[in-house]
Design a protein around this motif. Structure first.
Motif, mmCIF file in Angstrom:
data_model
loop_
_atom_site.group_PDB
_atom_site.id
_atom_site.type_symbol
_atom_site.label_atom_id
_atom_site.label_comp_id
_atom_site.label_asym_id
_atom_site.label_seq_id
_atom_site.Cartn_x
_atom_site.Cartn_y
_atom_site.Cartn_z
ATOM 1 N N LYS A 70 38.984 1.968 -44.478
ATOM 2 C CA LYS A 70 40.444 2.051 -44.476
ATOM 3 C C LYS A 70 40.984 2.569 -43.149
ATOM 4 O O LYS A 70 42.181 2.466 -42.887
ATOM 5 N N THR A 71 40.097 3.132 -42.332
ATOM 6 C CA THR A 71 40.563 3.674 -41.047
ATOM 7 C C THR A 71 40.473 2.651 -39.917
ATOM 8 O O THR A 71 40.946 2.915 -38.814
ATOM 9 N N LEU A 72 39.848 1.487 -40.193
ATOM 10 C CA LEU A 72 39.664 0.460 -39.168
ATOM 11 C C LEU A 72 40.684 -0.663 -39.342
ATOM 12 O O LEU A 72 41.260 -0.825 -40.429
ATOM 13 N N PRO A 73 40.915 -1.468 -38.320
ATOM 14 C CA PRO A 73 41.841 -2.603 -38.446
ATOM 15 C C PRO A 73 41.389 -3.549 -39.552
ATOM 16 O O PRO A 73 40.197 -3.627 -39.879
ATOM 17 N N PRO A 74 42.321 -4.294 -40.133
ATOM 18 C CA PRO A 74 41.964 -5.225 -41.216
ATOM 19 C C PRO A 74 41.169 -6.413 -40.693
ATOM 20 O O PRO A 74 41.037 -6.621 -39.494
ATOM 21 N N GLY A 75 40.669 -7.198 -41.640
ATOM 22 C CA GLY A 75 39.897 -8.372 -41.292
ATOM 23 C C GLY A 75 39.691 -9.254 -42.499
ATOM 24 O O GLY A 75 40.175 -8.953 -43.592
ATOM 25 N N PRO A 76 38.959 -10.360 -42.351
ATOM 26 C CA PRO A 76 38.748 -11.291 -43.457
ATOM 27 C C PRO A 76 37.822 -10.704 -44.513
ATOM 28 O O PRO A 76 37.095 -9.740 -44.244
ATOM 29 N N PRO A 77 37.812 -11.274 -45.715
ATOM 30 C CA PRO A 77 36.890 -10.805 -46.756
ATOM 31 C C PRO A 77 35.447 -10.903 -46.294
ATOM 32 O O PRO A 77 35.077 -11.825 -45.554
ATOM 33 N N THR A 78 34.639 -9.945 -46.715
ATOM 34 C CA THR A 78 33.224 -9.961 -46.354
ATOM 35 C C THR A 78 32.403 -10.638 -47.441
ATOM 36 O O THR A 78 32.840 -10.772 -48.576
ATOM 37 N N LYS A 79 31.199 -11.051 -47.052
ATOM 38 C CA LYS A 79 30.276 -11.678 -47.986
ATOM 39 C C LYS A 79 29.067 -10.776 -48.178
ATOM 40 O O LYS A 79 28.738 -9.980 -47.295
ATOM 41 N N ASP A 103 48.104 -5.888 -34.823
ATOM 42 C CA ASP A 103 48.293 -5.212 -33.539
ATOM 43 C C ASP A 103 47.215 -5.594 -32.525
ATOM 44 O O ASP A 103 46.753 -4.760 -31.738
ATOM 45 N N GLY A 104 46.780 -6.870 -32.576
ATOM 46 C CA GLY A 104 45.789 -7.329 -31.611
ATOM 47 C C GLY A 104 44.384 -6.871 -31.898
ATOM 48 O O GLY A 104 43.519 -6.940 -31.020
ATOM 49 N N MET A 105 44.116 -6.431 -33.116
ATOM 50 C CA MET A 105 42.776 -5.959 -33.488
ATOM 51 C C MET A 105 42.374 -6.523 -34.844
ATOM 52 O O MET A 105 43.212 -6.737 -35.713
ATOM 53 N N CYS A 106 41.079 -6.749 -34.991
ATOM 54 C CA CYS A 106 40.532 -7.274 -36.242
ATOM 55 C C CYS A 106 39.111 -6.748 -36.397
ATOM 56 O O CYS A 106 38.354 -6.706 -35.419
ATOM 57 N N THR A 107 38.755 -6.335 -37.602
ATOM 58 C CA THR A 107 37.407 -5.830 -37.839
ATOM 59 C C THR A 107 36.558 -6.895 -38.531
ATOM 60 O O THR A 107 36.891 -7.347 -39.630
ATOM 61 N N LEU A 108 35.494 -7.316 -37.852
ATOM 62 C CA LEU A 108 34.529 -8.243 -38.426
ATOM 63 C C LEU A 108 33.230 -7.481 -38.674
ATOM 64 O O LEU A 108 32.806 -6.698 -37.822
ATOM 65 N N TYR A 109 32.619 -7.722 -39.814
ATOM 66 C CA TYR A 109 31.395 -7.007 -40.160
ATOM 67 C C TYR A 109 30.170 -7.838 -39.799
ATOM 68 O O TYR A 109 30.024 -8.973 -40.229
ATOM 69 N N VAL A 110 29.324 -7.256 -38.974
ATOM 70 C CA VAL A 110 28.047 -7.868 -38.603
ATOM 71 C C VAL A 110 27.016 -7.257 -39.529
ATOM 72 O O VAL A 110 26.491 -6.180 -39.273
ATOM 73 N N GLY A 111 26.734 -7.953 -40.648
ATOM 74 C CA GLY A 111 25.968 -7.305 -41.711
ATOM 75 C C GLY A 111 26.829 -6.199 -42.289
ATOM 76 O O GLY A 111 27.955 -6.443 -42.730
ATOM 77 N N HIS A 112 26.320 -4.965 -42.248
ATOM 78 C CA HIS A 112 27.094 -3.823 -42.733
ATOM 79 C C HIS A 112 27.796 -3.075 -41.604
ATOM 80 O O HIS A 112 28.496 -2.098 -41.853
ATOM 81 N N VAL A 148 34.958 -3.984 -34.159
ATOM 82 C CA VAL A 148 36.399 -4.102 -33.953
ATOM 83 C C VAL A 148 36.659 -5.020 -32.756
ATOM 84 O O VAL A 148 36.347 -4.674 -31.615
ATOM 85 N N MET A 149 37.198 -6.205 -33.024
ATOM 86 C CA MET A 149 37.520 -7.167 -31.976
ATOM 87 C C MET A 149 38.938 -6.877 -31.473
ATOM 88 O O MET A 149 39.882 -6.817 -32.265
ATOM 89 N N VAL A 150 39.076 -6.699 -30.167
ATOM 90 C CA VAL A 150 40.372 -6.340 -29.579
ATOM 91 C C VAL A 150 40.825 -7.462 -28.647
ATOM 92 O O VAL A 150 40.169 -7.740 -27.641
ATOM 93 N N SER A 151 41.939 -8.098 -28.988
ATOM 94 C CA SER A 151 42.434 -9.222 -28.187
ATOM 95 C C SER A 151 43.752 -8.910 -27.494
ATOM 96 O O SER A 151 44.334 -9.790 -26.856
ATOM 97 N N ASP A 152 44.222 -7.681 -27.606
ATOM 98 C CA ASP A 152 45.438 -7.268 -26.915
ATOM 99 C C ASP A 152 45.060 -6.708 -25.543
ATOM 100 O O ASP A 152 44.304 -5.735 -25.445
ATOM 101 N N TYR A 153 45.582 -7.308 -24.480
ATOM 102 C CA TYR A 153 45.187 -6.944 -23.125
ATOM 103 C C TYR A 153 45.493 -5.486 -22.800
ATOM 104 O O TYR A 153 44.685 -4.798 -22.170
ATOM 105 N N GLU A 154 46.643 -4.992 -23.225
ATOM 106 C CA GLU A 154 47.002 -3.601 -22.935
ATOM 107 C C GLU A 154 46.048 -2.634 -23.622
ATOM 108 O O GLU A 154 45.659 -1.608 -23.044
ATOM 109 N N LEU A 155 45.657 -2.936 -24.857
ATOM 110 C CA LEU A 155 44.692 -2.087 -25.559
ATOM 111 C C LEU A 155 43.320 -2.145 -24.892
ATOM 112 O O LEU A 155 42.613 -1.134 -24.817
ATOM 113 N N ILE A 156 42.950 -3.326 -24.417
ATOM 114 C CA ILE A 156 41.658 -3.471 -23.732
ATOM 115 C C ILE A 156 41.633 -2.612 -22.474
ATOM 116 O O ILE A 156 40.638 -1.936 -22.185
#
Length: 502
Positions: free
Chosen positions: A36-45, A76-85, A89-97
């Motif tokens: 809940k503390t990380l940016p949102p993302g797609p459903p995990t499998k 806000d230019g961020m998305c959390t993808l899970y690599v396994g468990h 956090v993928m950051v695509s906002d240039y200012e945040l990068i």
């Protein structure tokens, strides 16, 4: 008979119910749970998290999938993808990068299969105090032994001349350009790290450059092992075969490098003449220091990183450049005309002429923007950190998404178009463009940025001056297809280098 039939049906029903219960249990307890503390993302499998997004299709298809998922599910230019468990956090906002890459808390490196060989040594896969000390030393040494020095320019021109000779000797037969570019680029790294260059016909040197290319290919086939390292132990599988082949290659490269280091140890007199010499002298000064990071293993891994990263990125960029020119004949004609105007017939470009070829520089930058060799320079948080409105625990993977920024219409209108003009001002001179950072930025920017820029300029202009590029009969190329391994590389292809009469 009815009782037996009912009993059989009941047994099948129990089995199916048990299987269903097991699957539900696996789904609930093995499926990665979103923080809940990380940016949102797609459903995990179950088990894989979002790994299917990272492994679906070829290189560019994966990069585009990640970009679209971030836009759809992120915030806000961020998305959390899970690599396994493990959350990434993928950051695509240039200012945040820009913010995170300049923050000490985001300078860690994720653990993975590379640690089996590098063991957190070298320059790329290190963090903490070892990384800080060794990076400072590497930056100082590389600057002292080449960056901006006249002798380095002369060396690159010499390598460009041998490259042209090698391609002339092919007598216009179809060849994979990378097979000829890699030795030339690798020799520049040899001069800085070892103090000498090798003949392109030297068997040991040819073997080294072949191994570097093979390692990139093998790494592209082993990405699942980064999440499930135990896959390498399953016998009689392709993954196991690739793993063993990669380990053998790494061992062979290590033998080559240790020989170079031993030769230096036998001749340490005089002022430092190259990276290995400078390192060994510093190791001797620190030999009584219990916590010294200047060890033989650190030296071997550091030089390995210089060879691998310094060779593959530059040679691959040049192979992409040829593809983009063949796909864009108007650009090809214009950039070659600029080179012909500035570089004398039969000559080679030098740094004094660089400012007279702004379009050439713009073409190189547009190639880098669209090729995206290192689209995700992954970091990890070394301690708890705040990024935007989100709290990231220590050890969280964070990936600046260069691919998404380089395709952002905010910085690059009509981003899919190959348009070098976007890097030129109204006077036709090269200009800085926000959102363009192929060498990364911040505290872990590429060590060899200055060197790579010199090489790309001299090698690319030399090829344009001396050859026309023609696609070999039956060959196809595409700037929209790639192989994503250590770098995002083009699908191998063959072309004909036709000698120009000038």
């Amino acid at each position: 008979m009815a009782d037996a039939s009912e009993g059989c049906s009941c047994s099948v029903g129990v089995i199916l119910a048990s299987v269903a219960a097991l699957l539900i249990t696996l789904w609930i307890f093995i499926r990665p749970k979103r923080s809940k503390t990380l940016p949102p993302g797609p459903p995990t499998k179950p088990l894989i998290g979002n790994m299917d997004i990272f492994l679906k299709g070829d290189g560019f298809q994966r990069l585009e999938s990640i970009k679209k998922v971030t836009e759809e599910y992120g915030k806000d230019g961020m998305c959390t993808l899970y690599v396994g468990h493990r959350p990434n956090v993928m950051v695509s906002d240039y200012e945040l990068i820009k913010k995170l890459t300049n923050d000490e808390k985001f300078t860690g490196r994720p653990r993975g299969m590379q640690d089996i060989h590098f063991r957190r040594k070298g320059l790329l896969f290190t963090e903490g105090e070892l990384w800080k000390e060794q990076r400072r030393f590497a930056l100082t040494t590389l600057r002292d032994f080449g960056m901006g020095k006249t002798w380095l320019q002369d060396l690159i021109i010499e390598e460009a001349q041998e490259l042209i000779n090698d391609l002339e000797a092919v007598r216009e037969r179809p060849v994979n350009p990378n097979n000829y570019l890699t030795p030339s680029v690798a020799n520049v790294i040899c001069a800085i790290s070892y103090g000498e260059r090798f003949s392109h016909k030297d068997e040991n040197f040819r073997r080294l450059t072949t191994l570097i290319g093979q390692n990139v290919t093998l790494a592209a086939k082993m990405q699942a092992m980064q999440v499930y390292p135990w896959l390498r132990w399953i016998p009689f599988t392709r993954l196991r075969q690739n793993y063993l082949a990669l380990q053998k290659n790494l061992k062979d490269v290590g033998v080559f490098l240790r020989r170079l280091i031993t030769e230096h140890k036998n001749n340490l007199e005089g002022e430092p003449r190259d990276y290995i010499h400078a390192f060994l002298l510093e190791a001797d000064r620190q030999k009584t220091k219990p916590t010294t990071t200047f060890t033989d293993e650190q030296l071997e891994k550091a030089v390995f990183n210089l060879f691998g990263a310094g060779t593959e990125t530059t040679s691959t960029t040049l192979t992409w450049a040829i593809i983009f020119l063949l796909e864009n004949p108007e650009v090809y004609k214009k950039v070659q005309a600029e080179v012909d105007k500035v570089v004398p017939d039969g000559g080679f470009p030098n740094l004094e002429e660089k400012e007279s070829m702004p379009y050439l520089q713009a073409v190189i930058q547009e190639v880098q923007r669209l090729a995206n060799l290192v689209p995700f320079p992954i970091r990890t948080t070394t301690e708890e950190a705040q990024l935007g409105n989100y709290h990231l625990p220590a050890g969280t993977m964070v990936s600046p998404n260069l691919y998404a920024v380089h395709k952002d219409p905010k910085y690059f209108p009509n981003p899919e178009k190959f348009d070098p003009q976007r890097f030129l001002d109204e006077k036709g001179q090269i200009k800085k463009v926000d959102g363009f950072f192929p060498f990364s930025i911040g505290k872990r920017f590429c060590l060899g940025e200055s060197l790579a820029k010199m090489e790309l300029y001299i090698f690319f202009a030399s090829l344009l001056k001396h050859f026309n590029f023609e696609l070999a009969p039956g060959e196809t190329i595409s700037s929209r297809k790639s192989i994503f391994g250590i770098v995002n590389a083009p699908v191998p292809y063959k072309i004909i280098f036709k000698r120009r009469n000038n």
